[in-house]
Write an enzyme that holds these catalytic residues in place. Structure first.
Site, PDB file in Angstrom:
ATOM      1  N   ARG A  90      -0.527  -2.659  -6.686  1.00 45.86           N
ATOM      2  CA  ARG A  90      -0.817  -3.688  -5.676  1.00 45.86           C
ATOM      3  C   ARG A  90      -1.809  -4.713  -6.233  1.00 45.86           C
ATOM      4  O   ARG A  90      -1.636  -5.922  -6.068  1.00 45.86           O
ATOM      5  CB  ARG A  90      -1.365  -3.016  -4.416  1.00 45.86           C
ATOM      6  CG  ARG A  90      -1.796  -3.970  -3.299  1.00 45.86           C
ATOM      7  CD  ARG A  90      -2.106  -3.128  -2.055  1.00 45.86           C
ATOM      8  NE  ARG A  90      -2.940  -3.822  -1.083  1.00 45.86           N
ATOM      9  CZ  ARG A  90      -2.489  -4.591  -0.092  1.00 45.86           C
ATOM     10  NH1 ARG A  90      -1.189  -4.804   0.028  1.00 45.86           N
ATOM     11  NH2 ARG A  90      -3.318  -5.141   0.764  1.00 45.86           N
ATOM     12  N   HIS A  94      -2.191   2.359  -6.305  1.00 40.96           N
ATOM     13  CA  HIS A  94      -2.781   1.148  -5.737  1.00 40.96           C
ATOM     14  C   HIS A  94      -2.978   0.059  -6.792  1.00 40.96           C
ATOM     15  O   HIS A  94      -3.074  -1.126  -6.464  1.00 40.96           O
ATOM     16  CB  HIS A  94      -4.123   1.490  -5.074  1.00 40.96           C
ATOM     17  CG  HIS A  94      -4.478   0.562  -3.949  1.00 40.96           C
ATOM     18  ND1 HIS A  94      -3.775   0.523  -2.759  1.00 40.96           N
ATOM     19  CD2 HIS A  94      -5.459  -0.372  -3.821  1.00 40.96           C
ATOM     20  CE1 HIS A  94      -4.310  -0.372  -1.955  1.00 40.96           C
ATOM     21  NE2 HIS A  94      -5.332  -0.942  -2.575  1.00 40.96           N
ATOM     22  N   LYS A  97      -2.083  -2.148   7.986  1.00 39.93           N
ATOM     23  CA  LYS A  97      -3.231  -1.612   8.707  1.00 39.93           C
ATOM     24  C   LYS A  97      -3.309  -2.218  10.106  1.00 39.93           C
ATOM     25  O   LYS A  97      -3.026  -3.398  10.293  1.00 39.93           O
ATOM     26  CB  LYS A  97      -4.516  -1.907   7.938  1.00 39.93           C
ATOM     27  CG  LYS A  97      -4.670  -1.099   6.658  1.00 39.93           C
ATOM     28  CD  LYS A  97      -6.014  -1.364   6.007  1.00 39.93           C
ATOM     29  CE  LYS A  97      -6.218  -0.489   4.775  1.00 39.93           C
ATOM     30  NZ  LYS A  97      -7.526  -0.732   4.130  1.00 39.93           N
ATOM     31  N   TYR A 143     -10.201  -8.705  -3.864  1.00 38.66           N
ATOM     32  CA  TYR A 143      -9.093  -7.824  -4.228  1.00 38.66           C
ATOM     33  C   TYR A 143      -8.408  -8.263  -5.512  1.00 38.66           C
ATOM     34  O   TYR A 143      -7.864  -7.464  -6.262  1.00 38.66           O
ATOM     35  CB  TYR A 143      -8.077  -7.868  -3.087  1.00 38.66           C
ATOM     36  CG  TYR A 143      -7.226  -6.654  -2.906  1.00 38.66           C
ATOM     37  CD1 TYR A 143      -6.579  -6.044  -3.965  1.00 38.66           C
ATOM     38  CD2 TYR A 143      -7.043  -6.111  -1.636  1.00 38.66           C
ATOM     39  CE1 TYR A 143      -5.779  -4.952  -3.784  1.00 38.66           C
ATOM     40  CE2 TYR A 143      -6.238  -5.017  -1.433  1.00 38.66           C
ATOM     41  CZ  TYR A 143      -5.601  -4.441  -2.512  1.00 38.66           C
ATOM     42  OH  TYR A 143      -4.806  -3.355  -2.318  1.00 38.66           O
ATOM     43  N   HIS A 184      -3.805  -9.305   4.381  1.00 40.92           N
ATOM     44  CA  HIS A 184      -5.239  -9.366   4.630  1.00 40.92           C
ATOM     45  C   HIS A 184      -5.537 -10.310   5.786  1.00 40.92           C
ATOM     46  O   HIS A 184      -5.000 -11.425   5.822  1.00 40.92           O
ATOM     47  CB  HIS A 184      -5.990  -9.856   3.388  1.00 40.92           C
ATOM     48  CG  HIS A 184      -6.051  -8.852   2.288  1.00 40.92           C
ATOM     49  ND1 HIS A 184      -6.210  -9.201   0.965  1.00 40.92           N
ATOM     50  CD2 HIS A 184      -5.967  -7.500   2.311  1.00 40.92           C
ATOM     51  CE1 HIS A 184      -6.221  -8.090   0.223  1.00 40.92           C
ATOM     52  NE2 HIS A 184      -6.078  -7.057   1.018  1.00 40.92           N
ATOM     53  N   ARG A 242       0.863  -1.175   0.000  1.00 37.94           N
ATOM     54  CA  ARG A 242       0.000   0.000   0.000  1.00 37.94           C
ATOM     55  C   ARG A 242       0.904   1.231   0.000  1.00 37.94           C
ATOM     56  O   ARG A 242       2.039   1.181   0.469  1.00 37.94           O
ATOM     57  CB  ARG A 242      -0.900   0.027   1.238  1.00 37.94           C
ATOM     58  CG  ARG A 242      -1.809  -1.187   1.401  1.00 37.94           C
ATOM     59  CD  ARG A 242      -2.614  -1.059   2.701  1.00 37.94           C
ATOM     60  NE  ARG A 242      -3.538  -2.170   2.899  1.00 37.94           N
ATOM     61  CZ  ARG A 242      -3.277  -3.258   3.603  1.00 37.94           C
ATOM     62  NH1 ARG A 242      -2.087  -3.388   4.196  1.00 37.94           N
ATOM     63  NH2 ARG A 242      -4.181  -4.208   3.747  1.00 37.94           N
TER      64      ARG A 242
END
Length: 297
Positions: free
Chosen positions: A240, A237, A169, A272, A263, A145
């Protein structure tokens, strides 16, 4: 306006408890909003609900999708809370805005040829060009990211093992390997980096021309310039997305891609990433050669 954005950022982090990544995203959205206000010859204190609606309509005419509009509204709501607290607004008008439902669309993916075209458009005869090549090679090679790559630390880069520790994250850490191209350009950048940093102690791998950490906004702007040069329409992005899809197309299993992307839920990885229909047909023919389609008379 700049002072207001700076104060808003501090408010988001210290009072609202937003993450640095979220605070930066909101401030970027608010900066666009403030520029629009300026173009309308208005002051922030004059803004009302109809102005916010007009602004969002303008954003849609600029080609923004429903997800971006939803993020804009979230940023405006937080801004409204701050402006009411600072007595710039009598009420938070943004709370009356309805966020659009996000459209479930497959992510855009670049072909390997398009990725090469994009990366090869970088002028590596300059020091900052070497930095850009190393940065975007790493994003593609690791599926990072933009927030992750801007915060990568020198101490977490291991050339011998060709791996890097990434903080994603929720401050979740993961170990990600990188490819030979990323290794080549990273080594060249690390050799050049002291020219910009000098005697300063800067922990991040990537820095700007002033020797300061290369911000997400700076990376976004640089990527937009590469779009114009290469002719490849994309977003940071998208690299990715492309990494994940190319991994799957190359035979990687979904669980492995999930770990590499960071994830927590496998379902997120399934949404995704995708393999196009032609590839699926080819795989089916390879693994089920006896299943021939029969023509119906």
């Amino acid at each position: 306006m700049n002072n207001l954005i700076s104060s808003f950022y501090d408010d988001l982090v210290s009072i609202d408890g937003k993450s640095i990544s979220t605070a930066q995203t909101y401030c970027f959205a608010v900066e666009i909003f403030f520029n629009w206000i300026k173009s309308e010859n208005k002051e922030i204190s004059q803004i009302e609900l109809q102005d916010l609606i007009k602004y969002l309509v303008w954003r849609q005419t600029q080609g923004m999708d429903s997800l971006t509009i939803a993020k804009d509204i979230s940023a405006l709501r937080s801004l409204g809370t701050y402006l009411v607290r600072e007595k710039n607004w009598s009420e938070n008008y943004a709370l009356q805005l309805d966020r659009p439902k996000a459209e479930k669309t497959l992510p855009k993916v670049l072909s390997v040829e398009q990725v090469d075209l994009l990366l090869n458009s970088i002028d590596t005869s300059t020091d900052l060009g070497v930095r850009d090549r190393a940065l975007f090679e790493l994003i593609y090679s690791c599926g990072l990211r933009i927030s992750e790559v801007s915060n990568l630390l020198l101490q977490n880069l291991h050339f011998k093992e060709r791996i890097i520790w990434v903080t994603g994250k929720g401050n979740k850490e993961r170990l990600v390997p990188f490819g030979s191209q990323a290794e080549f350009w990273l080594k060249k950048w690390i050799e050049i980096r002291p020219k910009f940093v000098g005697s300063k102690s800067v922990p991040t791998i990537f820095v700007n021309y002033q020797g300061k950490p290369f911000s997400r906004k700076g990376i976004w702007k640089r990527f937009q310039e590469l779009e114009a040069i290469s002719g490849v329409t994309s977003k940071v992005h998208t690299l990715r997305h492309s990494f994940a899809t190319h991994m799957l197309s190359g035979g990687a299993d979904l669980r492995s891609v999930q770990e590499l992307l960071g994830h927590s839920d496998l379902a997120t990885t399934q949404i995704y990433t995708h393999v196009d229909a032609d590839d699926l047909k080819d795989y089916h023919k390879e693994f089920f050669p006896e299943r021939k389609s029969e023509k119906k008379e």
